[in-house]
Design an enzyme around this catalytic site. Structure first.
Site, short mmCIF file in Angstrom:
data_model
loop_
_atom_site.label_atom_id
_atom_site.label_comp_id
_atom_site.label_asym_id
_atom_site.label_seq_id
_atom_site.Cartn_x
_atom_site.Cartn_y
_atom_site.Cartn_z
N LYS A 85 -10.23 0.17 -2.70
CA LYS A 85 -10.18 -0.08 -1.26
C LYS A 85 -10.48 1.20 -0.49
CE LYS A 85 -7.03 -1.34 2.50
NZ LYS A 85 -5.69 -1.84 2.87
N ASP A 136 0.86 -1.19 0.00
CA ASP A 136 0.00 0.00 0.00
C ASP A 136 0.90 1.24 0.00
OD1 ASP A 136 -1.72 -2.12 0.58
OD2 ASP A 136 -3.07 -0.86 1.77
N LYS A 170 -6.93 3.27 -3.54
CA LYS A 170 -7.35 3.26 -2.14
C LYS A 170 -7.58 4.69 -1.68
CE LYS A 170 -5.34 1.94 2.36
NZ LYS A 170 -4.27 1.18 3.02
#
Lengths: 331, 297
Positions: free
Chosen positions: A267, A167, A231
């Site tokens: 996400k 991430d 995300k």
């Protein structure tokens, strides 16, 4: 697993295959990239928020609710990103990810545990053999204020330690200054550092991007640069995932697949605490991106306390009694 | 001059310091003893019960952690506020129970006095039911009472205000938080009590008041895993038995129906209701070996 992507997690989406998605000319130079991003249609703020709110009013009951709860549990990236994280806490988190409800073996495992890079080996050990993935934040999370060399070293360390997913945070400063190429090149460099071993999630920190137009631009920028997932946020700022910004990103991945055939995951992270909220997000996914995204390969929740509420709701459905926090683990 | 239009009051629930309508949107007609319509009261659903438990649980840490003296002050403040609204309660009790003004006034006075009585107990109950225990060994051995937690209270059906106060005040005096199911037939005094509680420094969520069908709301409360105790004062025999069985699943503390509105209202109600929802915590504190003098402290 529904997918229309050329390859689920391989280098097919890396810039080497850039021309495949037909946007090679867009990313050719700073000016073409800017022209493209600023040429994206503006976001109708009122319409977007009204649409997100109206989809939040759907009533999901009985068997549909049971399905949604299990799906949501299987989509959770169980996260601990605190300065106070200890190996013991990460192991406990891993155990919880593998078997969220020890009293009910039919409860599905979560998708992944999400930790800082130095905790990846501990997490890896804790979930070994279970199918639960290990995600690691990287690139000087959460601020992203470091040189590219430091960021890449951060990523390589995480991947070498066995992270299945990385991430990364984008350089919001560069993005807001209009230096899109810098952000693009950073993402492609990190994508390369991840290699074939790890899927890349790109965090935009939507709470810092100020406008919906910026979120749309960031989404496209991330996807053009080869993100496997986009995300919303780090969970470290005041405004995190909201139904509206997630809806906007879902529209982006839908449009991106329609144009390029490449599927990108979404996400939302931070601020999703109740099962009710999670189900609202699943409605957004189904109604916007479609059923193909209703799978933990393509949609995740970045959360920690959400899991407990999902489990309590699940216990309520199976036993008919309202459950309480005494019956789930304390994080 | 034309006659004034009447301003009717919308009775609402009291949950988490707010005044919501029932989540279900339902209401039912409340009538006086002669079947004249008085008002529409919310007909709570099990989801209202669930929300009330969440609010009560959230408030528990703060309320049980407040000093007993502070709780006493707040309870006394509630009595002060009740006194200020005395006329309103007299009218509501008279309507609800078909009493004359003077008889209703006597009931309301008794209820306020009882509230004051319980307010005085908050910082005294620990001395009465706790204390040092003589043990055979070099230990200080101390027992102290602690609140049970979230208590579901089924208010008495007949005595709509005095009965309610008699069961509610002792529960919160000791630091518990409460989810109250008001009298099914006469819920109006209970719903008005919420307005007093909201303006008496009582933290939101310490008392949550629901109106509706007692059996419908009590069932999920008795089954709720996050409710620690239940007072069955307002349940009839069949319902009480049923609820007691349901409550056994998470070993809830159960107080079976006890009469509350004795003939002599001025008599002290005793500490039974205070101690019913207390748990005893005992601490063994080593004092070290006893010296030649026989004591090490």
């Amino acid at each position: 697993m529904p997918t229309t992507a050329p390859a689920a997690n391989g280098p097919a989406q890396s810039p080497a295959n850039g021309p495949a998605h037909g946007f090679a000319d867009v990313t050719a130079s700073d000016s073409t990239l800017r022209r493209f991003l600023h040429g994206l249609p503006g976001v109708d703020t009122v319409g977007l928020e009204a649409r997100a709110a109206s989809l939040g009013t759907r009533s999901i009951k009985t068997t549909a609710k049971a399905y949604a709860l299990d799906l949501a549990i299987s989509m959770v990236d169980l996260t601990t990103l605190e300065g106070a994280d200890t190996p013991g806490k990460v192991r406990a988190l891993g155990a919880k990810a593998v078997r969220p409800d020890p009293t009910d073996r039919t409860a599905p495992a979560t998708a992944a545990v999400c930790v800082y890079p130095d905790m990846v080996p501990t997490a890896k050990e804790a979930v070994a053999g279970s199918g639960v993935k290990v995600a690691s934040v990287a690139t000087a999370f959460p601020a992203g204020r470091a040189s590219l060399a430091v960021k890449l070293a951060d990523v390589r360390e995480a991947v070498a330690a066995g992270a299945d997913e990385v991430d990364m945070v984008i350089d919001r400063g560069a993005f807001l200054a209009g230096n899109y190429m810098k952000v693009h090149d950073e993402i492609t460099a990190v994508r390369e550092a991840c290699g074939t071993a790890a899927r890349l999630k790109v965090i935009f920190e939507t709470g810092e991007l100020s406008t919906y137009d910026n979120i749309r631009r960031a989404s496209w920028l991330g996807m053009l640069a080869g993100a496997d997932f986009i995300k919303t946020s780090t969970g470290k700022v005041a405004v995190n995932a909201t139904p509206a910004n997630t809806l906007l990103m879902l529209e982006a991945v839908r449009d991106f697949r329609a144009q390029t055939g490449v599927q990108v995951g979404v996400k939302p992270a931070g601020g999703i605490r109740t099962a009710k909220d999670a189900i609202k997000f699943l409605v957004l996914v189904n109604e916007t991106a479609g059923e193909d995204w209703l799978d933990n390969h393509w949609f995740r929740f970045g959360a920690s306390s959400l899991l407990n509420d999902l489990l309590m709701q699940r216990q309520k459905l199976t036993t008919g009694r309202y459950s309480g926090p005494d019956y789930v683990t304390v994080d | 001059m034309s006659e004034r239009l009447s301003v009717l009051k919308t009775y609402k629930l009291y949950v988490g310091g707010k005044f919501p309508r029932s989540e279900s949107g339902r209401v039912y007609e409340v009538t006086d003893s002669k079947n004249n319509w008085l008002a529409n009261a919310p007909l709570s659903s099990r989801k209202d019960a669930r929300d009330a438990v969440v609010a009560a649980r959230k408030a528990f840490g703060g309320w049980s952690g407040a000093t007993a003296y502070n709780r006493g002050q707040i309870l006394y403040r509630i009595a002060e506020m009740l006194e200020g609204r005395r006329d309103q309660y007299v009218a509501e009790v008279a309507d609800a129970e078909g009493l004359s003004k003077s008889k209703a006034a006597a009931q309301v006075d008794a209820a306020i006095d009882r509230w004051v009585w319980y307010a005085g107990w908050t910082d005294k109950i620990a001395q009465v039911v706790g204390g040092g225990n003589p043990v055979a060994g070099p230990y200080f051995n101390l027992s102290s009472p602690e609140p049970t937690g979230v208590v579901a209270v089924l208010a008495p059906q007949e005595s709509s205000f005095l009965g309610l106060v008699s069961v509610l005040a002792p529960v919160i005096a000791t630091g518990n938080t409460a989810v109250v199911v008001a009298s099914e037939k006469s819920p109006l005094p209970a719903l008005s009590l919420g307005e007093v509680l909201a303006t008496s420094d009582l933290p939101g969520g310490v008392v949550n008041i629901l109106s509706g069908r007692t059996a419908e709301i009590a069932a999920p409360l008795a089954a709720h895993q996050d409710v620690n105790a239940i007072d069955l004062a307002g349940a009839d025999e069949t319902l009480a038995k049923e609820l007691e069985i349901t409550a056994a699943d998470n070993l809830k503390r159960v107080l079976r129906p006890q009469p509350v509105d004795d003939a002599d209202w001025s008599a002290t109600p005793g500490t039974d209701r205070l101690t019913a929802f207390l748990e005893t915590k005992t601490v063994w504190h080593p004092t070290g070996a006893l010296g030649a003098s026989g004591s090490s402290y």
